[in-house]
Write an enzyme that holds these catalytic residues in place. Structure first.
Site, mmCIF file in Angstrom:
data_model
loop_
_atom_site.group_PDB
_atom_site.id
_atom_site.type_symbol
_atom_site.label_atom_id
_atom_site.label_comp_id
_atom_site.label_asym_id
_atom_site.label_seq_id
_atom_site.Cartn_x
_atom_site.Cartn_y
_atom_site.Cartn_z
ATOM 1 N N ASP A 219 0.839 -1.333 0.037
ATOM 2 C CA ASP A 219 -0.170 -0.014 0.169
ATOM 3 C C ASP A 219 0.803 1.336 -0.118
ATOM 4 O O ASP A 219 2.250 1.001 -0.180
ATOM 5 C CB ASP A 219 -0.723 0.035 1.271
ATOM 6 C CG ASP A 219 -2.136 0.816 1.074
ATOM 7 O OD1 ASP A 219 -2.366 1.535 -0.061
ATOM 8 O OD2 ASP A 219 -2.832 0.830 2.024
ATOM 9 N N HIS A 265 -6.614 -2.076 3.136
ATOM 10 C CA HIS A 265 -5.372 -3.142 2.586
ATOM 11 C C HIS A 265 -5.576 -4.420 2.603
ATOM 12 O O HIS A 265 -5.492 -5.490 1.938
ATOM 13 C CB HIS A 265 -4.115 -2.659 3.210
ATOM 14 C CG HIS A 265 -2.994 -3.050 2.363
ATOM 15 N ND1 HIS A 265 -1.565 -2.985 2.681
ATOM 16 C CD2 HIS A 265 -3.007 -3.885 1.074
ATOM 17 C CE1 HIS A 265 -0.838 -3.605 1.819
ATOM 18 N NE2 HIS A 265 -1.645 -4.131 1.022
ATOM 19 N N ASP A 288 7.398 -5.564 9.151
ATOM 20 C CA ASP A 288 8.145 -5.390 10.447
ATOM 21 C C ASP A 288 8.602 -6.744 11.265
ATOM 22 O O ASP A 288 9.026 -6.796 12.410
ATOM 23 C CB ASP A 288 7.797 -4.337 11.327
ATOM 24 C CG ASP A 288 6.482 -4.687 11.810
ATOM 25 O OD1 ASP A 288 5.762 -5.574 11.385
ATOM 26 O OD2 ASP A 288 6.100 -3.857 13.004
ATOM 27 N N ASP A 366 -8.100 -5.791 13.925
ATOM 28 C CA ASP A 366 -7.429 -6.877 14.919
ATOM 29 C C ASP A 366 -8.401 -6.894 16.278
ATOM 30 O O ASP A 366 -8.760 -7.905 16.630
ATOM 31 C CB ASP A 366 -6.104 -6.560 15.272
ATOM 32 C CG ASP A 366 -5.580 -5.283 15.865
ATOM 33 O OD1 ASP A 366 -6.443 -4.357 15.505
ATOM 34 O OD2 ASP A 366 -4.493 -5.130 16.126
#
Length: 523
Positions: A219, A265, A288, A366
């Site tokens: 993205d 996304h 990450d 989440d």
């Protein structure tokens, strides 16, 4: 192949009848093959051999020719009879193979001629029926039946070279090759050029590019990050989220614009994996995250558990309480069920996505996954020692929890051969009985006893009990584990129980015995 052999046998039988007819016509219409004269018959010593007298004038003996013709035909018929027997034995052999193959295809057990059951090489846990969501990867990995012929040295055959290969073999061994499911790795990327660190480890530990294709979904339109991803060439598939526009949000949510874009996304990327690329499962990591050496082994082994147990809806590589000192370094193979959705390297099935996608949230995906309406009392699998670790302090969360918790998560370094282990203990009907028994048979102690030197003997397990939301938070802080709850579920908790190490002792932080459900007001 059996059908082809059957056709060959029928053609052989037809040619046999035709040849015999032509042979009889030829033998009947030819000139006499022997004359009786002074020297004998058709062959040396013909008179004695045929047992007939010499006829005056050296004329043809019609009776002798007929007898000779009959004996030649009889000899030829005997030869053809033997050939027919060989063809018939052939046909029986292939019909037996066809029958055994059909029984195996229908799900029956295959036995060889001695009655021994060959060991099928199948996953220990049968997969759920996913007939409504068959996709390309599943069709390409249909189980293959392989029949191997083993020569029996006791059999003495005298056959034609053309059919000797088939009739020299009388024992059949049947092996079932289980399919290898393709498990793609979806890397969610934006503007971190340090995605290179994540991709380097994924490629380093990936055992097969075919079984674990890496799909990087980017993205943000960040050119430098795109260049880093592009440098991997055919080792990864680079896709780009096309809608880079800002999302209209309430004024008070403008500072959360990043969370809205992340949710958008995720939805786009997961639709690409499941609907465009037609995969049946996926493991999602972010740009990450660094993975452990047995990251791929972990998910490969747990895939059949996830597909078989309807009370599971994800497998995660993450332990929220996986800090050094809170996990047992000698138990890298220890796995749990958890009611808390961990994320941070997790496996999702296509049928679960089909359930979630129509109601996918516009932000905070989440936390939305942790609501009872989505979880539906289902659980995830999580490890004692995490198979991922995060190195990304920079992000939309502005380092929330990173400095206090996330940077200290221990990453597993030892390869555990999970695919060679029996993981059926993680199935709900097995896990719950053993887990509850182990937890509530542990001695009940006070937190002060854990903190006093020499107060307790042995490595546990011990049980510390909480009675309310506030009580849980106080105890969690004193013991060094995460104290937040989502819809009443503690991080890494199962049935309200949080398992961890404290000063080298196994501790269970538990609700009172007889727990039945979470209190959603505990949030």
């Amino acid at each position: 192949m059996v059908r082809k052999r059957g056709s060959l046998i029928l053609c052989g039988a037809f040619l046999f009848v035709a040849c015999n007819g032509l042979l009889l016509l030829f033998l009947w219409g030819r000139t006499p093959i022997g004359r009786f004269g002074g020297g004998g018959g058709a062959e040396p010593g013909g008179r004695e051999e045929w047992g007939v007298a010499k006829i005056k004038g050296g004329g043809t003996n019609l009776a002798g020719d007929v007898i000779r013709l009959a004996e030649e035909v009889e000899s030829e018929l005997e030869t053809q009879k033997e050939l027919l027997k060989q063809i018939q034995s052939h046909r029986s052999l292939w019909e037996k193979r066809k029958g055994m193959g059909k029984r195996q295809t229908d799900g029956g057990k295959v036995e060889n001629e001695e009655g021994h059951k060959p060991p099928p090489q199948l996953s220990a846990v049968p997969p759920k029926d996913d007939s409504e969501n068959k996709d390309q990867s599943q069709e390409e990995n249909t189980p293959e039946l392989i029949i191997t012929a083993v020569q029996d040295p006791k059999v003495d055959t005298k056959l034609d070279n053309e059919i000797k290969e088939l009739t020299d073999y009388t024992k059949l061994e049947v092996t079932v090759i289980s399919p290898q499911v393709v498990i793609p790795i979806l890397v969610i990327a934006c503007d971190r050029v340090t995605v290179k660190r994540s991709l380097d480890k994924l490629i380093q530990y990936r055992p097969s590019a075919e079984l674990y294709p890496i799909i990087v979904s980017q993205d943000c339109g960040h050119a430098e990050t795109a260049q880093v991803i592009g440098s991997y060439g055919s080792q990864v598939t680079h896709i780009s989220q096309p809608d880079l526009s800002d999302i209209r949000v309430r004024p008070e949510h403008r500072k959360f614009q990043g969370y809205y874009k992340i949710a958008r996304h995720y939805r786009w990327a997961l639709n690409q994996v499941f609907n465009t690329l037609s995969h049946s499962t996926v493991v999602i990591v972010e740009d990450d995250l660094e993975v452990a050496p047995d990251f791929f082994e972990y998910f490969r082994a747990l895939h059949p558990i996830l597909t078989s147990d309807p009370t599971l809806w994800c497998v995660s590589a993450w332990n929220d309480n996986g800090r050094e000192g809170l996990v047992d370094p000698g138990k890298a193979d220890l796995l749990y069920r958890t009611d808390f959705f961990p994320g941070l390297g997790w496996m999702l099935l296509k049928d679960i996505w089909a359930e979630l996608e129509p109601k996918w949230p516009t932000a905070f995906w989440d936390d939305w996954m942790r609501h009872p309406e989505q979880r539906k009392e289902r659980s995830c699998i999580r490890p004692e020692i995490s198979r991922t670790m995060t190195f990304g302090r920079k992000g939309v969360s502005l380092g929330q929890f990173f400095d206090q918790y996330l940077r200290y998560i221990k990453l597993n370094t030892d390869f555990v051969p999970f695919t060679k282990q029996d993981l059926s203990y993680l199935m709900k009907e097995n896990f719950d009985v053993n887990f509850v028994k182990q937890v509530y048979s542990a001695p009940l102690i006070k937190v002060e006893e854990l903190q006093q030197r020499g107060g307790l003997a042995g490595t546990g397990p011990y049980r510390v009990q909480y009675s309310s939301r506030d009580n849980f938070k106080v105890l969690a802080r004193n013991l060094g584990v995460m104290d937040d709850l989502k819809s009443g579920v503690p991080r890494a908790g199962y049935r309200g129980v949080v398992s961890f190490l404290s000063r080298g002792r196994r501790v269970f932080l538990t609700p009172p015995e007889g727990w039945t459900k979470y209190d959603v007001s505990w949030s």
